[in-house]
Design a protein around this motif. Structure first.
Motif, PDB file in Angstrom:
ATOM      1  N   PRO A 122       1.220  12.671   0.776  1.00 40.79           N
ATOM      2  CA  PRO A 122       1.827  11.525   0.076  1.00 40.79           C
ATOM      3  C   PRO A 122       1.414  10.193   0.707  1.00 40.79           C
ATOM      4  CG  PRO A 122       3.462  13.248   0.474  1.00 40.79           C
ATOM      5  CD  PRO A 122       2.243  13.632   1.262  1.00 40.79           C
ATOM      6  N   VAL A 123       1.118   9.215  -0.153  1.00 40.20           N
ATOM      7  CA  VAL A 123       0.793   7.852   0.277  1.00 40.20           C
ATOM      8  C   VAL A 123       1.693   6.881  -0.506  1.00 40.20           C
ATOM      9  CG1 VAL A 123      -1.581   8.378   0.940  1.00 40.20           C
ATOM     10  CG2 VAL A 123      -1.074   7.722  -1.416  1.00 40.20           C
ATOM     11  N   TYR A 124       1.846   5.682   0.032  1.00 44.44           N
ATOM     12  CA  TYR A 124       2.782   4.721  -0.583  1.00 44.44           C
ATOM     13  C   TYR A 124       2.133   4.011  -1.772  1.00 44.44           C
ATOM     14  CZ  TYR A 124       6.144   0.978  -1.163  1.00 44.44           C
ATOM     15  OH  TYR A 124       7.083   0.105  -1.683  1.00 44.44           O
ATOM     16  N   TRP A 125       2.929   3.873  -2.857  1.00 49.58           N
ATOM     17  CA  TRP A 125       2.491   3.189  -4.071  1.00 49.58           C
ATOM     18  C   TRP A 125       3.386   1.974  -4.317  1.00 49.58           C
ATOM     19  CZ3 TRP A 125      -1.659   5.012  -7.071  1.00 49.58           C
ATOM     20  CH2 TRP A 125      -2.185   6.235  -6.664  1.00 49.58           C
ATOM     21  N   ASP A 126       2.743   0.796  -4.385  1.00 49.18           N
ATOM     22  CA  ASP A 126       3.497  -0.433  -4.667  1.00 49.18           C
ATOM     23  C   ASP A 126       4.114  -0.404  -6.062  1.00 49.18           C
ATOM     24  OD1 ASP A 126       2.958  -1.746  -2.198  1.00 49.18           O
ATOM     25  OD2 ASP A 126       0.943  -2.236  -2.920  1.00 49.18           O
ATOM     26  N   SER A 127       3.411   0.218  -6.999  1.00 47.42           N
ATOM     27  CA  SER A 127       3.863   0.205  -8.401  1.00 47.42           C
ATOM     28  C   SER A 127       5.212   0.872  -8.577  1.00 47.42           C
ATOM     29  CB  SER A 127       2.830   0.887  -9.299  1.00 47.42           C
ATOM     30  OG  SER A 127       1.600   0.202  -9.248  1.00 47.42           O
ATOM     31  N   THR A 128       5.459   1.927  -7.823  1.00 50.84           N
ATOM     32  CA  THR A 128       6.700   2.692  -7.986  1.00 50.84           C
ATOM     33  C   THR A 128       7.588   2.650  -6.756  1.00 50.84           C
ATOM     34  OG1 THR A 128       5.527   4.696  -7.258  1.00 50.84           O
ATOM     35  CG2 THR A 128       5.624   4.282  -9.626  1.00 50.84           C
ATOM     36  N   GLN A 163       1.305   9.295 -17.694  1.00 49.61           N
ATOM     37  CA  GLN A 163       1.691   8.340 -16.647  1.00 49.61           C
ATOM     38  C   GLN A 163       0.472   7.568 -16.129  1.00 49.61           C
ATOM     39  OE1 GLN A 163       4.847   7.575 -15.217  1.00 49.61           O
ATOM     40  NE2 GLN A 163       5.512   8.589 -17.108  1.00 49.61           N
ATOM     41  N   ASP A 164      -0.721   8.215 -16.231  1.00 45.86           N
ATOM     42  CA  ASP A 164      -1.955   7.560 -15.787  1.00 45.86           C
ATOM     43  C   ASP A 164      -2.649   6.825 -16.926  1.00 45.86           C
ATOM     44  OD1 ASP A 164      -1.911   8.309 -13.049  1.00 45.86           O
ATOM     45  OD2 ASP A 164      -2.446  10.357 -13.646  1.00 45.86           O
ATOM     46  N   GLY A 165      -1.984   6.700 -18.058  1.00 45.24           N
ATOM     47  CA  GLY A 165      -2.552   5.976 -19.188  1.00 45.24           C
ATOM     48  C   GLY A 165      -3.394   6.863 -20.090  1.00 45.24           C
ATOM     49  N   VAL A 166      -4.216   6.212 -20.924  1.00 40.04           N
ATOM     50  CA  VAL A 166      -5.111   6.967 -21.818  1.00 40.04           C
ATOM     51  C   VAL A 166      -6.143   7.696 -20.953  1.00 40.04           C
ATOM     52  CG1 VAL A 166      -6.826   6.810 -23.658  1.00 40.04           C
ATOM     53  CG2 VAL A 166      -4.797   5.324 -23.693  1.00 40.04           C
ATOM     54  N   GLU A 167      -6.327   8.982 -21.223  1.00 40.46           N
ATOM     55  CA  GLU A 167      -7.270   9.745 -20.401  1.00 40.46           C
ATOM     56  C   GLU A 167      -8.100  10.697 -21.257  1.00 40.46           C
ATOM     57  OE1 GLU A 167      -4.974  11.982 -17.554  1.00 40.46           O
ATOM     58  OE2 GLU A 167      -4.685  13.651 -18.950  1.00 40.46           O
ATOM     59  N   ILE A 168      -9.295  10.996 -20.746  1.00 44.95           N
ATOM     60  CA  ILE A 168     -10.200  11.967 -21.372  1.00 44.95           C
ATOM     61  C   ILE A 168     -10.486  13.057 -20.346  1.00 44.95           C
ATOM     62  CG2 ILE A 168     -12.549  12.354 -22.245  1.00 44.95           C
ATOM     63  CD1 ILE A 168     -12.505   9.479 -23.314  1.00 44.95           C
ATOM     64  N   ILE A 201     -18.111   7.210 -22.720  1.00 41.39           N
ATOM     65  CA  ILE A 201     -16.992   7.880 -23.387  1.00 41.39           C
ATOM     66  C   ILE A 201     -15.812   6.930 -23.618  1.00 41.39           C
ATOM     67  CG2 ILE A 201     -17.641  10.149 -22.504  1.00 41.39           C
ATOM     68  CD1 ILE A 201     -15.508   9.849 -20.348  1.00 41.39           C
ATOM     69  N   GLY A 202     -15.835   5.764 -22.963  1.00 42.42           N
ATOM     70  CA  GLY A 202     -14.767   4.789 -23.143  1.00 42.42           C
ATOM     71  C   GLY A 202     -15.009   3.594 -22.239  1.00 42.42           C
ATOM     72  N   ILE A 203     -13.989   2.733 -22.149  1.00 39.57           N
ATOM     73  CA  ILE A 203     -14.076   1.571 -21.257  1.00 39.57           C
ATOM     74  C   ILE A 203     -12.797   1.481 -20.440  1.00 39.57           C
ATOM     75  CG2 ILE A 203     -15.637   0.303 -22.791  1.00 39.57           C
ATOM     76  CD1 ILE A 203     -13.226  -1.353 -23.712  1.00 39.57           C
ATOM     77  N   VAL A 204     -12.898   0.789 -19.296  1.00 42.34           N
ATOM     78  CA  VAL A 204     -11.734   0.632 -18.429  1.00 42.34           C
ATOM     79  C   VAL A 204     -10.677  -0.210 -19.149  1.00 42.34           C
ATOM     80  CG1 VAL A 204     -10.889  -0.309 -16.243  1.00 42.34           C
ATOM     81  CG2 VAL A 204     -13.129   0.844 -16.355  1.00 42.34           C
ATOM     82  N   GLY A 205      -9.451   0.303 -19.132  1.00 36.89           N
ATOM     83  CA  GLY A 205      -8.356  -0.400 -19.792  1.00 36.89           C
ATOM     84  C   GLY A 205      -7.250  -0.744 -18.815  1.00 36.89           C
ATOM     85  N   LYS A 206      -6.055  -0.961 -19.365  1.00 36.26           N
ATOM     86  CA  LYS A 206      -4.884  -1.305 -18.544  1.00 36.26           C
ATOM     87  C   LYS A 206      -3.682  -0.578 -19.138  1.00 36.26           C
ATOM     88  CE  LYS A 206      -3.571  -5.369 -15.917  1.00 36.26           C
ATOM     89  NZ  LYS A 206      -3.760  -6.832 -15.760  1.00 36.26           N
ATOM     90  N   THR A 207      -3.790   0.782 -19.164  1.00 37.63           N
ATOM     91  CA  THR A 207      -2.767   1.592 -19.825  1.00 37.63           C
ATOM     92  C   THR A 207      -1.940   2.419 -18.846  1.00 37.63           C
ATOM     93  OG1 THR A 207      -4.432   3.330 -20.208  1.00 37.63           O
ATOM     94  CG2 THR A 207      -4.052   1.761 -21.987  1.00 37.63           C
ATOM     95  N   THR A 208      -2.275   2.394 -17.541  1.00 40.51           N
ATOM     96  CA  THR A 208      -1.552   3.218 -16.577  1.00 40.51           C
ATOM     97  C   THR A 208      -0.150   2.682 -16.287  1.00 40.51           C
ATOM     98  OG1 THR A 208      -1.585   4.139 -14.337  1.00 40.51           O
ATOM     99  CG2 THR A 208      -2.557   1.950 -14.627  1.00 40.51           C
ATOM    100  N   LEU A 209       0.795   3.548 -16.060  1.00 42.64           N
ATOM    101  CA  LEU A 209       2.140   3.192 -15.614  1.00 42.64           C
ATOM    102  C   LEU A 209       2.302   3.497 -14.129  1.00 42.64           C
ATOM    103  CD1 LEU A 209       4.253   4.646 -18.577  1.00 42.64           C
ATOM    104  CD2 LEU A 209       3.513   2.286 -18.243  1.00 42.64           C
TER     105      LEU A 209
END
Length: 239
Positions: A122-128, A163-168, A201-209
């Motif tokens: 486990p590592v620390y996440w600022d987001s959560t 939780q990680d956004g749109v993924e392929i 296959i896609g482009i970098v977005g901003k969909t992650t939570l």
């Protein structure tokens, strides 16, 4: 004197005639019985000989039939074995051709730098504000950067609500799968599509939570699955 001898002979035959006739009859009966027994023995021997010949002929026919059936079975088994070997060789050649046609080395899924590496601890996440593993790479890059298939494969899934956004997810059909997350919703592929290494296959977005507010900002989350477990991407790509 002749008369006297004749009288004696006549008297003898009168007294002993019955026994003489009986003896003669017995001799005749014995002779007939002996001849009959000999004939019966000869006939029995002849019949037994005929039976033995018939049995031998039957055995010869059965042996010939068995040999024929055995030969046919052997031929059929040999043909089946040859057909199986031919199919196995054909499948082997087909697999070889597929293996030769597929690229087995990874390319970078996006241009950028590693902002957070693979960690099973486990590592620390600022987001959560929590601690949890990072089972992949977070590759810092610009918003809208093209994302490439790291290796030849087939699109297994396009997930739009994780939780990680749109993924392929790409299945490379060699025991490895790759996951590309935090994509823009406007993906370039669909489920079932075969893609070559380097295909956009896609482009970098901003969909992650999960990592929306990390200090490194925009990024692609890239993961490798080997079998059923996540593997360190550093074993396959270098940044």
């Amino acid at each position: 004197m002749d008369k006297k001898f004749s009288n004696k002979a006549a008297n003898f035959f009168k007294k002993e005639g019955f026994y003489v006739i009986l003896f003669i009859c017995l001799c005749i009966v014995a002779t007939v019985a002996l001849l009959t027994a000999r004939n019966n023995k000869n006939q029995s021997a002849e019949l037994q000989k005929q039976r033995n010949e018939a049995i031998e002929q039957k055995q010869v026919k059965q042996t010939a039939k068995a040999d024929k059936n055995s030969s046919t079975s052997y031929d059929n088994a040999l043909q089946v074995k040859k057909a199986g070997q031919a199919n196995a060789n054909a499948q082997k050649e087909t697999s070889k051709e597929v293996s030769n046609s597929m690229s087995t080395s990874f390319q970078k899924p996006v241009e950028g730098v590693i902002a957070r590496g693979f960690s099973e601890d486990p590592v620390y996440w600022d987001s959560t504000g929590t601690y949890r593993p990072n089972l992949g790479y977070d590759i810092q890059t610009d918003l809208g950067k093209p994302v490439f298939a790291a290796m030849d494969g087939k699109v297994e899934a396009v997930n739009t609500a994780t939780q990680d956004g749109v993924e392929i997810i790409l299945d490379h059909q060699n025991g490895l799968k790759t996951v590309y997350s935090n994509l823009d919703p406007n993906v370039k592929v669909s489920v079932g599509k075969i893609v070559k290494k380097g295909t956009v296959i896609g482009i970098v977005g901003k969909t992650t939570l999960r990592s929306a507010y990390e200090k490194y900002g925009n990024h692609l989350h890239f993961a490798v699955i080997k079998g059923k477990e996540f593997a360190d991407p550093g074993k396959y790509i270098k940044y």
